[in-house]
Design an enzyme around this catalytic site. Sequence first.
Site, PDB file in Angstrom:
ATOM      1  N   CYS A  78     -13.670   1.966 -19.069  1.00 28.07           N
ATOM      2  CA  CYS A  78     -12.944   3.149 -18.611  1.00 28.07           C
ATOM      3  C   CYS A  78     -13.880   4.044 -17.800  1.00 28.07           C
ATOM      4  O   CYS A  78     -14.354   3.638 -16.752  1.00 28.07           O
ATOM      5  CB  CYS A  78     -12.252   3.872 -19.758  1.00 28.07           C
ATOM      6  SG  CYS A  78     -10.972   5.020 -19.148  1.00 28.07           S
ATOM      7  N   HIS A 171      -8.612   0.123 -21.430  1.00 25.87           N
ATOM      8  CA  HIS A 171      -9.268   0.162 -22.741  1.00 25.87           C
ATOM      9  C   HIS A 171      -8.989  -1.138 -23.491  1.00 25.87           C
ATOM     10  O   HIS A 171      -7.949  -1.266 -24.129  1.00 25.87           O
ATOM     11  CB  HIS A 171      -8.758   1.348 -23.558  1.00 25.87           C
ATOM     12  CG  HIS A 171      -9.294   2.658 -23.117  1.00 25.87           C
ATOM     13  ND1 HIS A 171     -10.514   3.142 -23.532  1.00 25.87           N
ATOM     14  CD2 HIS A 171      -8.791   3.580 -22.281  1.00 25.87           C
ATOM     15  CE1 HIS A 171     -10.737   4.312 -22.977  1.00 25.87           C
ATOM     16  NE2 HIS A 171      -9.709   4.601 -22.200  1.00 25.87           N
ATOM     17  N   GLU A 173     -10.303  -2.112 -26.162  1.00 23.00           N
ATOM     18  CA  GLU A 173     -10.329  -1.808 -27.593  1.00 23.00           C
ATOM     19  C   GLU A 173      -9.023  -1.177 -28.065  1.00 23.00           C
ATOM     20  O   GLU A 173      -8.780  -1.099 -29.268  1.00 23.00           O
ATOM     21  CB  GLU A 173     -11.527  -0.911 -27.919  1.00 23.00           C
ATOM     22  CG  GLU A 173     -11.380   0.542 -27.546  1.00 23.00           C
ATOM     23  CD  GLU A 173     -11.573   0.886 -26.076  1.00 23.00           C
ATOM     24  OE1 GLU A 173     -11.537   2.078 -25.754  1.00 23.00           O
ATOM     25  OE2 GLU A 173     -11.740  -0.027 -25.229  1.00 23.00           O
TER      26      GLU A 173
END
Length: 191
Positions: A78, A171, A173
């Site tokens: 990011c 993202h 994650e």
Amino acid sequence: MIGIIDYSLGNIQNIKNALEKLEYEYILSSKYEDLKNCDAILLPGVGHFGNAMETIDRLGIREDLLALAETKRFIGICLGMQLLFEESEEGDAKGLGLLSGKITRMETPYPVPHLGWNTLSSQSPVLDGKDVYFVHSFMAENTDAVIATAEYGVTVPAVVKKDNIIGIQFHPEKSGDIGVDMLKQAIEGGL
């Protein structure tokens, strides 16, 4: 061992959770001595480009990050991806310059920030057609390192790669099992 750069501007807990799910050992530090023996380095980031680079410079770790990027798989996530570039319209600081190009404000007919799920387009079967989670208002321009894009009224460079340097605009994650697998592929050289 995976090194996570600790400079107080990252999405650290979700990164830790993803690495734990992948059963990777990791260390959270901003010290070169702690990170120099890691197999890969993650530079997460959430926030403002200028503030992030000012923090990196205040901590005195710019040269350490550049040294780590010379020999390690170095992955920006990011805002961390944006910091890999030379400069940004967001703030008056120079980026790390690991990738050529500039970060510019998104000019799109859709609401900004680009927030939510979007589908990747890529020649890589690891990336192509996968839905991932984005949160950003700025994007890379003038870069020849793009390996995956997403459409949001403009073509958004979603993943960039040059040698051992990888930038991921979304993202992973926060993108479920698919995103966690993409993070694994980035760490292990599968992108």
